[in-house]
Design a protein around this motif. Structure first.
Motif, PDB file in Angstrom:
ATOM      1  N   GLU A  72       0.836  -1.200   0.000  1.00  9.65           N
ATOM      2  CA  GLU A  72       0.000   0.000   0.000  1.00  9.65           C
ATOM      3  C   GLU A  72       0.875   1.255   0.000  1.00  9.65           C
ATOM      4  OE1 GLU A  72      -3.651   1.944   2.646  1.00  9.65           O
ATOM      5  OE2 GLU A  72      -2.793  -0.021   3.173  1.00  9.65           O
ATOM      6  N   GLY A  73       0.494   2.201  -0.831  1.00  6.55           N
ATOM      7  CA  GLY A  73       1.243   3.449  -0.935  1.00  6.55           C
ATOM      8  C   GLY A  73       2.301   3.433  -2.011  1.00  6.55           C
ATOM      9  N   GLN A  74       2.592   2.237  -2.607  1.00  7.55           N
ATOM     10  CA  GLN A  74       3.591   2.161  -3.672  1.00  7.55           C
ATOM     11  C   GLN A  74       2.950   2.430  -5.027  1.00  7.55           C
ATOM     12  OE1 GLN A  74       6.877   1.585  -3.433  1.00  7.55           O
ATOM     13  NE2 GLN A  74       6.935   1.274  -1.215  1.00  7.55           N
ATOM     14  N   GLU A  75       3.774   2.852  -5.960  1.00  9.13           N
ATOM     15  CA  GLU A  75       3.290   3.063  -7.316  1.00  9.13           C
ATOM     16  C   GLU A  75       2.894   1.726  -7.939  1.00  9.13           C
ATOM     17  OE1 GLU A  75       2.785   5.797  -9.090  1.00  9.13           O
ATOM     18  OE2 GLU A  75       3.321   7.057  -7.386  1.00  9.13           O
ATOM     19  N   PRO A  76       1.805   1.679  -8.719  1.00 10.42           N
ATOM     20  CA  PRO A  76       1.404   0.422  -9.367  1.00 10.42           C
ATOM     21  C   PRO A  76       2.500  -0.075 -10.309  1.00 10.42           C
ATOM     22  CG  PRO A  76      -0.293   2.111  -9.604  1.00 10.42           C
ATOM     23  CD  PRO A  76       0.888   2.780  -9.023  1.00 10.42           C
ATOM     24  N   VAL A  77       2.697  -1.368 -10.321  1.00 10.00           N
ATOM     25  CA  VAL A  77       3.666  -1.978 -11.232  1.00 10.00           C
ATOM     26  C   VAL A  77       2.980  -3.129 -11.956  1.00 10.00           C
ATOM     27  CG1 VAL A  77       5.696  -1.332  -9.883  1.00 10.00           C
ATOM     28  CG2 VAL A  77       4.502  -3.481  -9.386  1.00 10.00           C
ATOM     29  N   GLU A  78       3.592  -3.575 -13.054  1.00 12.15           N
ATOM     30  CA  GLU A  78       3.018  -4.644 -13.864  1.00 12.15           C
ATOM     31  C   GLU A  78       4.099  -5.656 -14.217  1.00 12.15           C
ATOM     32  OE1 GLU A  78       1.470  -2.259 -17.081  1.00 12.15           O
ATOM     33  OE2 GLU A  78      -0.583  -2.551 -16.366  1.00 12.15           O
ATOM     34  N   LEU A  79       3.689  -6.904 -14.307  1.00 12.59           N
ATOM     35  CA  LEU A  79       4.615  -7.941 -14.756  1.00 12.59           C
ATOM     36  C   LEU A  79       4.919  -7.748 -16.243  1.00 12.59           C
ATOM     37  CD1 LEU A  79       3.095 -11.113 -13.035  1.00 12.59           C
ATOM     38  CD2 LEU A  79       5.261 -10.003 -12.460  1.00 12.59           C
ATOM     39  N   TYR A 244      10.069 -10.756 -12.372  1.00 18.87           N
ATOM     40  CA  TYR A 244      10.072  -9.302 -12.166  1.00 18.87           C
ATOM     41  C   TYR A 244      11.407  -8.871 -11.547  1.00 18.87           C
ATOM     42  CZ  TYR A 244       8.172  -4.640 -11.456  1.00 18.87           C
ATOM     43  OH  TYR A 244       7.947  -3.284 -11.513  1.00 18.87           O
ATOM     44  N   PRO A 245      12.453  -8.810 -12.372  1.00 16.39           N
ATOM     45  CA  PRO A 245      13.799  -8.506 -11.868  1.00 16.39           C
ATOM     46  C   PRO A 245      13.913  -7.188 -11.093  1.00 16.39           C
ATOM     47  CG  PRO A 245      13.892  -9.312 -14.121  1.00 16.39           C
ATOM     48  CD  PRO A 245      12.447  -9.081 -13.816  1.00 16.39           C
ATOM     49  N   PRO A 246      13.196  -6.092 -11.475  1.00 13.09           N
ATOM     50  CA  PRO A 246      13.405  -4.831 -10.746  1.00 13.09           C
ATOM     51  C   PRO A 246      13.057  -4.915  -9.258  1.00 13.09           C
ATOM     52  CG  PRO A 246      12.246  -4.443 -12.809  1.00 13.09           C
ATOM     53  CD  PRO A 246      12.264  -5.926 -12.598  1.00 13.09           C
ATOM     54  N   LEU A 247      11.939  -5.576  -8.931  1.00 12.82           N
ATOM     55  CA  LEU A 247      11.496  -5.643  -7.541  1.00 12.82           C
ATOM     56  C   LEU A 247      10.974  -7.048  -7.218  1.00 12.82           C
ATOM     57  CD1 LEU A 247       9.594  -2.233  -7.307  1.00 12.82           C
ATOM     58  CD2 LEU A 247      11.757  -2.791  -6.174  1.00 12.82           C
ATOM     59  N   PRO A 248      11.865  -8.009  -7.085  1.00  7.56           N
ATOM     60  CA  PRO A 248      11.400  -9.383  -6.814  1.00  7.56           C
ATOM     61  C   PRO A 248      10.656  -9.510  -5.488  1.00  7.56           C
ATOM     62  CG  PRO A 248      13.791  -9.214  -6.587  1.00  7.56           C
ATOM     63  CD  PRO A 248      13.324  -7.934  -7.204  1.00  7.56           C
ATOM     64  N   SER A 249      10.913  -8.582  -4.544  1.00 10.61           N
ATOM     65  CA  SER A 249      10.221  -8.668  -3.257  1.00 10.61           C
ATOM     66  C   SER A 249       8.728  -8.384  -3.382  1.00 10.61           C
ATOM     67  CB  SER A 249      10.849  -7.687  -2.260  1.00 10.61           C
ATOM     68  OG  SER A 249      10.736  -6.351  -2.730  1.00 10.61           O
ATOM     69  N   PHE A 250       8.316  -7.779  -4.516  1.00 10.49           N
ATOM     70  CA  PHE A 250       6.898  -7.512  -4.740  1.00 10.49           C
ATOM     71  C   PHE A 250       6.154  -8.743  -5.263  1.00 10.49           C
ATOM     72  CE2 PHE A 250       6.795  -2.591  -5.336  1.00 10.49           C
ATOM     73  CZ  PHE A 250       7.417  -2.452  -4.094  1.00 10.49           C
ATOM     74  N   VAL A 251       6.887  -9.783  -5.612  1.00 10.54           N
ATOM     75  CA  VAL A 251       6.269 -10.986  -6.205  1.00 10.54           C
ATOM     76  C   VAL A 251       6.063 -12.026  -5.108  1.00 10.54           C
ATOM     77  CG1 VAL A 251       6.487 -12.833  -7.899  1.00 10.54           C
ATOM     78  CG2 VAL A 251       7.370 -10.541  -8.412  1.00 10.54           C
ATOM     79  N   ARG A 252       4.830 -12.454  -4.974  1.00 11.69           N
ATOM     80  CA  ARG A 252       4.533 -13.524  -4.012  1.00 11.69           C
ATOM     81  C   ARG A 252       4.373 -14.828  -4.778  1.00 11.69           C
ATOM     82  NH1 ARG A 252      -1.026 -14.153  -0.704  1.00 11.69           N
ATOM     83  NH2 ARG A 252      -1.663 -14.854  -2.781  1.00 11.69           N
ATOM     84  N   VAL A 253       5.143 -15.800  -4.371  1.00 10.35           N
ATOM     85  CA  VAL A 253       5.043 -17.143  -4.963  1.00 10.35           C
ATOM     86  C   VAL A 253       4.369 -18.040  -3.946  1.00 10.35           C
ATOM     87  CG1 VAL A 253       6.300 -19.095  -5.925  1.00 10.35           C
ATOM     88  CG2 VAL A 253       7.130 -16.762  -6.312  1.00 10.35           C
ATOM     89  N   THR A 254       3.241 -18.585  -4.324  1.00 11.65           N
ATOM     90  CA  THR A 254       2.515 -19.451  -3.392  1.00 11.65           C
ATOM     91  C   THR A 254       3.282 -20.734  -3.163  1.00 11.65           C
ATOM     92  OG1 THR A 254       1.258 -20.470  -5.179  1.00 11.65           O
ATOM     93  CG2 THR A 254       0.277 -18.536  -4.129  1.00 11.65           C
TER      94      THR A 254
END
Length: 396
Positions: A72-79, A244-254
């Protein structure tokens, strides 16, 4: 002193088996029961285990799901538009696909409220998605290379029920749905997918059709990757940075399905069970051989005495009974292996399981029977060799 060669010793050793065929068969049968039991108690659980593992694998234990979760509060990003292709380049990955939420409404009629989406999601999908997630068709057909470019849709199981479809009409006009402001033809309905409730609630549109008719920008929202169970953890570790190399911490892998944990626990539990049951069966077989050979010595004391009187040395007597013990064990082992394999195969086919006969256990059983035959025959052979001719011939 007369020496006996290996072949002569073998001939003398099996002579008792040939002269007492019924006793030899019954003795070998006792040994074969032990070996057959070992194969049964390993083969049947192994077949059952494989059937269970196949079912668990079908539930999706070999699949990962990656999606962006922007704090929340971050700019939207896309894969990236080719995120699935990027995931497919990971070594252990055997298949990858992607879907995207088009954020369009779906209605049964034009008069329906466009804001009443009934929690249904319109997903742009690729033709290889169904096979990757282990889905199947209830009726009709899924998207393919041709229909994916045209205004056609496939309904998830719950989405079909919500929209009033139990199956596709046969011999009637094709069913239509209003997606956004365009009419789409319904070409398929999927079966339930209990591990993917989101997909059950979805309406699937071809990737290129979504771009053409719905103004879809081509960026996926979820990436699916498939890999062997043994490589799931390593793929999970590198998948975020791959898609998503720029921000891998934004990617959740189940995490893999809980079935994977159950699968691994099942493998461990069955392995322990195999070892314990096999050990018990071998112990029973060894006791049977020892008992058979000891009784054989008691029954044949007069024969032993006659051979000693005719010049047979103690070593000859030991060799005779030891050879007979090993021969009984080998015959019983091979018969038991055949019986055990046949019974395991029959039971597995009756239960509609895959037939699994642990060849290592068959080899272990035959090898162990040789060792058991030697160990079980040592005491009776030594006892027989210690009998003096007069003591043996005096036995009534």
């Amino acid at each position: 002193m007369v020496r006996l060669g290996p072949l002569d010793l073998f001939a003398v050793g099996v002579m008792g088996l040939r002269m007492r065929k019924v006793r030899a068969v019954l003795s070998a049968l006792g040994i074969s029961v032990g070996i057959a039991t070992m194969i049964l108690v390993t083969g049947i659980p192994a077949s059952s285990q494989q059937a269970l593992l196949n079912r668990l694998t079908a539930l999706g234990t070999d699949r990962l799901k990656a999606q962006l979760l922007v704090p929340e509060g971050q700019e939207p990003v896309e894969l990236p538009t080719r995120a699935a292709d990027m995931a497919a380049r990971i070594g252990p990955v055997t298949a990858a696909s992607q879907v995207a939420n088009t954020h369009r409404s779906v209605r049964r009629t034009e008069a329906s409220d466009p804001n009443d989406t009934a929690a249904l999601t319109v997903l742009a999908a690729q033709p290889d998605l169904l096979g990757l997630v282990g889905g199947s068709l209830h009726s009709g057909h899924f998207l393919d290379a041709k229909t994916a470019a045209f205004p056609t849709v496939v309904l998830g199981y719950r989405a079909a029920g919500t929209l009033g479809f139990s199956r596709l009409p046969v011999g009637e006009d094709a069913a239509l749905l209003r997606v956004g402001d365009k009419w789409f033809t319904v070409t398929g309905i999927l079966n339930p997918m209990p591990l993917d409730p989101d997909l059950e609630q979805s309406v699937f549109i071809g990737w290129s059709a979504a771009e053409r008719y719905l103004g879809f920008d081509g960026h996926p929202t979820v990436v699916y990757a498939k890999a062997p169970d043994s490589a799931i953890d390593s793929v999970k570790a590198v998948l975020p940075a791959t898609v998503y190399p720029p921000l891998p911490s934004f990617v959740r892998v189940t995490n893999p399905s809980d079935a994977l944990t159950a699968k691994r626990a099942t493998q461990s539990a069955y392995s322990t069970l195999f070892v314990a049951l096999a050990g018990i069966a071998l112990a029973v077989g060894g006791i049977g051989v020892a008992n058979t050979m000891y009784i054989s010595v008691l029954e044949r004391r007069r024969e032993i005495g006659l051979r000693r009187a005719l010049g047979a040395a103690r070593g000859h007597i030991r060799g005779q009974f030891l050879t007979e013990s090993v021969a009984l064990s080998v015959l019983g082992a091979f018969a038991g292996a055949v019986i055990g394999a046949a019974c395991t195969t029959g039971y597995a086919l009756f239960q509609d399981w895959p037939v699994v006969i642990p060849l290592d256990m068959v080899a272990l059983g035959i090898g162990a029977s040789l060792a058991v035959g030697v160990l079980a025959g040592v005491y009776p052979a030594v006892s027989a060799s210690r009998l003096t001719p007069t003591e043996a011939l005096a036995t009534t």
